[in-house]
Design a protein around this motif. Sequence first.
Motif, mmCIF file in Angstrom:
data_model
loop_
_atom_site.group_PDB
_atom_site.id
_atom_site.type_symbol
_atom_site.label_atom_id
_atom_site.label_comp_id
_atom_site.label_asym_id
_atom_site.label_seq_id
_atom_site.Cartn_x
_atom_site.Cartn_y
_atom_site.Cartn_z
ATOM 1 N N GLY A 175 0.692 -1.195 0.043
ATOM 2 C CA GLY A 175 0.060 0.006 0.068
ATOM 3 C C GLY A 175 0.944 1.186 0.053
ATOM 4 N N GLY A 176 2.075 1.117 -0.464
ATOM 5 C CA GLY A 176 2.996 2.497 -0.359
ATOM 6 C C GLY A 176 3.280 2.951 -1.727
ATOM 7 N N ASP A 177 4.214 3.656 -2.064
ATOM 8 C CA ASP A 177 4.710 4.299 -3.310
ATOM 9 C C ASP A 177 6.237 4.508 -3.218
ATOM 10 O OD1 ASP A 177 5.259 6.097 -5.171
ATOM 11 O OD2 ASP A 177 4.108 7.954 -4.374
ATOM 12 N N TYR A 178 6.767 3.670 -4.231
ATOM 13 C CA TYR A 178 8.106 3.475 -4.231
ATOM 14 C C TYR A 178 8.860 4.812 -4.591
ATOM 15 C CZ TYR A 178 8.434 3.429 -9.578
ATOM 16 O OH TYR A 178 8.698 3.873 -10.781
ATOM 17 N N LEU A 179 8.160 5.883 -5.010
ATOM 18 C CA LEU A 179 8.986 6.971 -5.085
ATOM 19 C C LEU A 179 8.902 7.951 -3.967
ATOM 20 C CD1 LEU A 179 8.055 7.760 -9.030
ATOM 21 C CD2 LEU A 179 9.857 6.958 -7.970
ATOM 22 N N ASP A 180 8.130 7.588 -2.975
ATOM 23 C CA ASP A 180 8.258 8.195 -1.533
ATOM 24 C C ASP A 180 8.484 7.361 -0.437
ATOM 25 O OD1 ASP A 180 7.497 9.755 0.723
ATOM 26 O OD2 ASP A 180 5.179 9.796 0.346
ATOM 27 N N TRP A 181 9.960 7.508 0.312
ATOM 28 C CA TRP A 181 10.467 6.516 1.018
ATOM 29 C C TRP A 181 10.022 7.010 2.327
ATOM 30 C CZ3 TRP A 181 15.509 4.460 -0.533
ATOM 31 C CH2 TRP A 181 15.468 3.486 -1.991
ATOM 32 N N THR A 182 9.168 8.315 2.498
ATOM 33 C CA THR A 182 8.660 8.620 3.832
ATOM 34 C C THR A 182 7.631 8.101 4.273
ATOM 35 O OG1 THR A 182 7.554 10.780 2.819
ATOM 36 C CG2 THR A 182 9.851 10.992 3.470
ATOM 37 N N ASN A 183 6.724 7.384 3.187
ATOM 38 C CA ASN A 183 5.656 6.752 3.436
ATOM 39 C C ASN A 183 5.992 5.365 4.071
ATOM 40 O OD1 ASN A 183 3.542 4.974 3.043
ATOM 41 N ND2 ASN A 183 2.783 5.856 1.147
ATOM 42 N N PRO A 184 5.105 5.479 5.291
ATOM 43 C CA PRO A 184 5.390 4.068 6.364
ATOM 44 C C PRO A 184 5.018 2.952 5.566
ATOM 45 C CG PRO A 184 4.306 5.914 7.334
ATOM 46 C CD PRO A 184 4.157 6.256 5.885
ATOM 47 N N LYS A 185 4.397 2.783 4.715
ATOM 48 C CA LYS A 185 4.017 1.555 3.894
ATOM 49 C C LYS A 185 4.971 1.264 2.889
ATOM 50 C CE LYS A 185 -0.114 0.762 5.654
ATOM 51 N NZ LYS A 185 -0.564 -0.375 6.624
ATOM 52 N N THR A 186 5.831 2.358 2.328
ATOM 53 C CA THR A 186 7.002 2.079 1.446
ATOM 54 C C THR A 186 8.065 1.629 2.396
ATOM 55 O OG1 THR A 186 6.046 3.798 0.035
ATOM 56 C CG2 THR A 186 8.492 2.968 -0.150
ATOM 57 N N GLN A 187 8.184 1.974 3.400
ATOM 58 C CA GLN A 187 9.108 1.499 4.571
ATOM 59 C C GLN A 187 8.981 0.011 4.893
ATOM 60 O OE1 GLN A 187 9.574 4.262 7.636
ATOM 61 N NE2 GLN A 187 10.033 6.224 6.400
ATOM 62 N N GLU A 188 7.750 -0.223 5.207
ATOM 63 C CA GLU A 188 7.594 -1.637 5.534
ATOM 64 C C GLU A 188 7.974 -2.506 4.214
ATOM 65 O OE1 GLU A 188 3.546 -3.999 7.252
ATOM 66 O OE2 GLU A 188 3.327 -2.151 6.520
ATOM 67 N N ALA A 189 7.842 -2.189 3.027
ATOM 68 C CA ALA A 189 8.140 -2.756 1.865
ATOM 69 C C ALA A 189 9.446 -3.064 1.789
ATOM 70 C CB ALA A 189 7.481 -2.208 0.579
ATOM 71 N N ILE A 190 10.341 -2.011 2.196
ATOM 72 C CA ILE A 190 11.649 -1.975 2.127
ATOM 73 C C ILE A 190 12.133 -2.908 3.148
ATOM 74 C CG2 ILE A 190 13.928 -0.785 2.349
ATOM 75 C CD1 ILE A 190 12.353 1.796 0.975
ATOM 76 N N LYS A 191 11.693 -2.836 4.233
ATOM 77 C CA LYS A 191 12.224 -3.904 5.298
ATOM 78 C C LYS A 191 11.889 -5.157 4.901
ATOM 79 C CE LYS A 191 11.783 -0.576 9.165
ATOM 80 N NZ LYS A 191 10.940 -0.132 10.508
#
Length: 455
Positions: free
Chosen positions: A250-266
Motif C-alpha cells: 500500500g505504499g509508493d516506491y517514489l516516496d520513502w517517507t511513506n510508512p507503507k513503503t518503508q514496510e516494503a523495503i524492510k
Amino acid sequence: MVRLVRLKNMGRSLIMKKLLSKSLSAILAGALLVSAIMTSCGGVDSSTEGNTSNTSDNSTSVSEGSSAAGQENKTLTVMGPAFLTPEKQQDWAECINEQTNITIEYEEAPLVYADSVNKMTTMLASGDDSIDIYHIDELMILSYLSAGFLEPIEDVVPMETTNDLLPGYAEKFLVRDNHLYGVGAELTGILFFVNQKMFDEAGVAVPTNQEEFIEAAQALTKDGQWGLIESWDKVSHLQDNLNRWSMMFGGDYLDWTNPKTQEAIKFMYSLAQEYKVLSLDSVADNYEIANQKMNDGLGAMYFQWAGAAQTFKSGGTYGEEIVVAPMPTFETNHTPMSSWMFVLNKNSQNKDVAKEFLNAMTESDAVTLFEAGTRQVTTANTAAWKDPDLAPLMNCVEEHQAYLDAGSLTVRDLLIKQNEFMDTAMGTLQRYLLNEISFEECIEQGQKQIDELKN
C-alpha cells in the motif's frame, strides 16, 4: 464488418484480417534526454526474442499494390521492433491497407533498447522527418512530451478510443492538456509465477496472503532451491520489484517517507537477511539470469513481467511445472503494468495519413496482428482479450484477464529521470539489502536522491 480468416497449419499462426470500421524543434541536448530514458521497460528483453541481428538497410515496404482500384495509395513510414518478421509485417500491413489504402514502409529500430532510445531521440531532436510513426515506451513518451517532439492526434483519433485501455493509463501517459498524443500498442504486467510441481511435492499450498507467503517461501527453501527468485540488479529490475512490493504493502516506491513503503523495503531486506528465502546473488541477476534460474527449477516463486512466460515455454516448463497464480494479497494485491504505444512525429510531412493509421491501430484486429508478430504479449486494447479469434495470438491473455478482474493490474508511476533514479536510489537500496548501511541511512539517502530527481 467483414473478417478475413486464414489458418496456417502445422504450428503456424492464426492470422486475422478485418475490414475496419474507422478511417484511419530546435536540436535539444539529445545526450541528456537519452540518459533520462535508457532503462529496462515492460519486462520484455528485445535482445533475446525474435530476430537476432539487424541489416544495414532496415526499411521494408509491405502491402504495396494491394490498395483498392481507383483509390489513392498512401505511404507511411513506421519505426518499430526489429523482431517483427517479414511475414508478420505483411499480415499486419495488409490489415491496415485493406481499410485505409496506406502502404507501410517499416523501418526496424535497433535491437538493443538503449540503442533504440539513442537513435529515436537523436532523430526527433534534430527535426528529422523521415519517420512518421514511432513505437515507444512509457519512459520515452514522458521525455518526448516534455521535449515537444510529438503531434497531438485527437482531431482524428477520438478520445473515446482510450476507453479500452486500463483505467488511468491514458491520463498518465497519452493525454496532456486535453490533447491525445498516442494510441496503446501492447501491455504486460508483473505476474506471480510459481513452480506448481515443487509446491505439490512439498505438500504446500500456493500462498494467498503475506503470512502464507513467508511460510511457503521458508518451506520450499531447501536442497539448493530457493523459495523465491527475484532480479535485484540496480540497472533494471530492482526498481520493478520495489515498485511491486510497495504496491502490495500500500505504499509508493517514489516516496520513502511513506510508512507503507518503508514496510516494503524492510520486507525485502528480511527476505534475504532474516528469512533467507532469497539468494543475495539476486543483486547481480538481471532479467535473463533470473528467468533461467526459475526455468531450471532453482526457485518456487517468482514475480516477473509476463514476457518471462516465453522463456518457460521455450524451456518446456510453462503450463506443466510453472504456472501463473493470483497475486497474493498483502495490504493490496496490486502489481505494476507497462505498455508501449504508437506516436506521431511532430516533424512528419504526412500527418493526415499518420493520424488515419493511428485511428486504425485503435481497432482490436490491427493492433493484435502487430503484437502477434512482435513480442507476443497482450494488447493494450483490453477489448481484444475476450475475442476468441484474437486471444490465441497473444501471450498470457487469460492470466492478464484474471489479474484485471481481480483488480491487480495497476498503472505505474515513472520519473522522467528514471535512469538516474536507478543509478542513485536503487544503488542506495541495494547497499541496504546487502547490509552495508542501516535502514535509517537507506531511507534518508534514498529520499534525498528522489527529491533531487523530482526537482
